[in-house]
Design a protein around this motif. Structure first.
Motif, short mmCIF file in Angstrom:
data_model
loop_
_atom_site.label_atom_id
_atom_site.label_comp_id
_atom_site.label_asym_id
_atom_site.label_seq_id
_atom_site.Cartn_x
_atom_site.Cartn_y
_atom_site.Cartn_z
N LYS A 1 0.75 -13.82 6.03
CA LYS A 1 -0.30 -12.96 6.32
C LYS A 1 -0.74 -12.15 5.19
O LYS A 1 0.13 -11.43 4.61
N VAL A 2 -2.07 -12.09 4.96
CA VAL A 2 -2.61 -11.52 3.80
C VAL A 2 -3.46 -10.39 4.55
O VAL A 2 -4.54 -10.99 5.22
N THR A 3 -3.35 -9.25 4.17
CA THR A 3 -4.30 -8.06 4.82
C THR A 3 -4.74 -6.98 3.74
O THR A 3 -3.77 -6.84 3.01
N VAL A 4 -5.84 -6.57 4.19
CA VAL A 4 -6.32 -5.48 3.16
C VAL A 4 -5.36 -4.34 3.52
O VAL A 4 -5.06 -3.76 4.72
N LYS A 5 -5.30 -3.49 2.23
CA LYS A 5 -4.07 -2.71 2.26
C LYS A 5 -4.76 -1.33 2.98
O LYS A 5 -6.03 -1.02 2.94
N LYS A 6 -3.80 -0.53 3.86
CA LYS A 6 -4.38 0.35 4.81
C LYS A 6 -4.91 1.67 3.90
O LYS A 6 -5.46 2.60 4.42
N ASP A 7 -4.29 1.91 2.58
CA ASP A 7 -4.47 3.13 2.02
C ASP A 7 -5.73 3.08 1.09
O ASP A 7 -5.79 4.24 0.44
N LEU A 8 -6.42 2.13 0.99
CA LEU A 8 -7.79 2.08 0.32
C LEU A 8 -9.01 2.89 0.87
O LEU A 8 -8.73 3.21 1.90
N SER A 9 -9.62 3.19 -0.23
CA SER A 9 -10.81 3.95 0.33
C SER A 9 -11.71 3.20 1.35
O SER A 9 -11.69 1.80 1.15
#
Length: 305
Positions: free
Chosen positions: A207-215
């Motif tokens: 699973k590849v997901t966008v990092k949660k701590d990005l702006s």
């Protein structure tokens, strides 16, 4: 459930025709071997040809296809339905026979064409496959000599079956599909689990997901929000894929989730289920909201051409 089901942050909240659970996760994979890890999964995704080949292989078989398509108004209420039950045969001049066919609501224009380009794309990718003979072909490539409209459809087909590869000729988004480049990897998290597919097949879920701590601005600029791939542990071939894509600019706005699954019939890997949920909005066209569920079953070997 791993694929397009309620609970995903990005999923469009409305009627979902897919209620079939196909995978059960059992544990996080703790891989200690230096030669096996994230890079192993990424390389397999980028180089794999077998997943798309499964769709070409189905032309060799007799099978039943059940297709359910739904269109929606601006409030996400169903305003059009298409149902097709089709028998595909590999013998004789008639490759496709309708066992059932029903349309209700806002499906066609006055000239007889579909209201939505999304459904036209569905016809191009799937219905053409039902109608044509099996022909042995090489790996998936873009058709550079195709007419503009056909070439555009080929690019979208690459996006569906080979996410992660560059797609030239799609304005403003062609490079955004390359989520495995050195620059793009900084924006994504990677995780893999062990599980069982269709009650019997041992698999990995990558699973590849966008990092949660990005702006928020950085997240909005990333087109692929999630890419989940199911690998058969026994041969490392891809059995399933879920992709969540969302992007907006001055030219268009789209929010799409797709789930594609295959299974084995004898030693052959063939498509069994495809689901789609999507909204498209682009200039001078009506906003398109649609979902569909495609199920293939009762495969029997036909005569190879």
């Amino acid at each position: 459930m791993i694929f397009a089901k309620p609970g995903f942050a990005q999923e469009i909240q409305r009627f979902n025709p897919d209620t079939i659970k196909t995978i059960q996760l059992d544990s996080v994979v703790n891989i200690k071997a230096q030669k096996f890890g994230v890079e192993t999964f990424i390389n397999a995704i980028i180089t794999d040809q077998s997943f798309y080949q499964a769709f070409r292989n189905m032309k060799r078989y007799n099978f039943i296809a059940e297709n359910r398509i739904y269109t929606y108004d601006k409030k996400n209420k169903v305003d059009g339905r298409i149902y097709r039950k089709i028998k595909h045969t590999n013998q004789g001049p008639e490759k496709m026979v309708y066992l059932a066919k029903q349309d209700t609501g806002k499906v066609y224009k006055k000239n007889g064409k579909y209201q939505l380009y999304t459904i036209e794309m569905f016809d191009y990718i799937f219905m053409n496959a039902y109608k044509t003979d099996f022909v042995k072909e090489g790996p998936m490539t873009e058709n550079k000599n195709a007419e503009t409209n056909e070439s555009y459809k080929d690019k979208l087909k690459t996006l569906i079956f080979a996410p992660g590869r560059p797609i030239k000729g799609l304005p403003f988004i062609g490079s955004k599909t390359q989520i495995f480049t050195a620059n793009m990897r900084q924006y994504y998290d990677y995780a893999y689990h062990s599980g069982t597919y269709l009650d019997s097949i041992p698999v990995y879920r990558f699973k590849v997901t966008v990092k949660k701590d990005l702006s928020k601005g950085t997240k909005d600029g990333l087109m692929i929000k999630e890419l989940t791939t199911i690998f058969d542990k026994r041969n490392f071939e891809i059995l399933g894929r879920y992709v969540d894509m969302k992007y907006s600019n001055m030219l268009f706005d789209f929010d799409v989730q797709m789930n594609i699954e295959t299974s084995y019939f004898g030693e052959e890997k063939l498509p069994t289920k495809i689901t789609y949920q999507g909204n498209w909005d682009y200039p001078f066209k009506k906003e398109e909201r649609a979902s569909f569920l495609i199920v293939h079953k009762d495969y029997q070997a036909g005569k190879e051409k």
